[in-house]
Design a protein around this motif. Structure first.
Motif: not given
Length: 149
Positions: A115-130
């Motif tokens: 979807a284009g979310h950068d690695s420092d975006s909240a969406e990216y961080v949330h998905a990575w952590r999950a």
């Protein structure tokens, strides 16, 4: 020859045969358990390796909004589904369920990246952590399963 000597010899022979059979049965059970544990460990390792490979590949993927929602194809290319199916055949229900959740969390991560979310975006961080938390919970359940088997 006295009857008592013959009876003692027969009883000794029977006891020897029975003890040998019992020892062989115990050894067979132990060997079977060890083979089963090793097969389970191999299935666990194969699944975790495939999942990690897919997740790492997804983290390097270029954004492509038209491919969002098609992670099942990409994750299949990394062998995750095959490893997961093998795991489902061998592991108990809690491990199989957690593996399913781990796969879904990596699919969610895939969609966030595409979807284009950068690695420092909240969406990216949330998905990575999950994805990481689901994987860690799965590993803990796998360790319990290996201790039980």
């Amino acid at each position: 020859m006295q009857w008592s000597t013959m009876v003692a010899t027969a009883v000794g022979t029977v006891l020897g045969v029975v003890s040998t059979l019992v020892a062989d049965h115990i050894r067979w059970n132990r060997d079977t358990s060890e083979r089963d544990r090793e097969a389970l460990r191999t299935a666990f390792t194969g699944y975790l390796a495939a999942l990690a490979q897919a997740r790492d590949a997804f983290s390097r993927t270029e954004p492509s909004p038209e491919r969002v929602g098609k992670g099942h194809v990409a994750i299949g290319e990394h062998g995750v589904y095959g490893a997961q199916q093998q795991l489902e055949l061998m592991a108990q229900r809690p491990v199989a369920d957690m593996a399913g959740r781990a796969t879904l969390s990596v699919l969610d991560f895939h969609d966030v990246v595409l979807a284009g979310h950068d690695s420092d975006s909240a969406e990216y961080v949330h998905a990575w952590r999950a994805a990481r938390e689901n994987r860690q919970a799965l590993i803990e359940e796998m360790k319990k399963a290996l201790r039980r088997s």
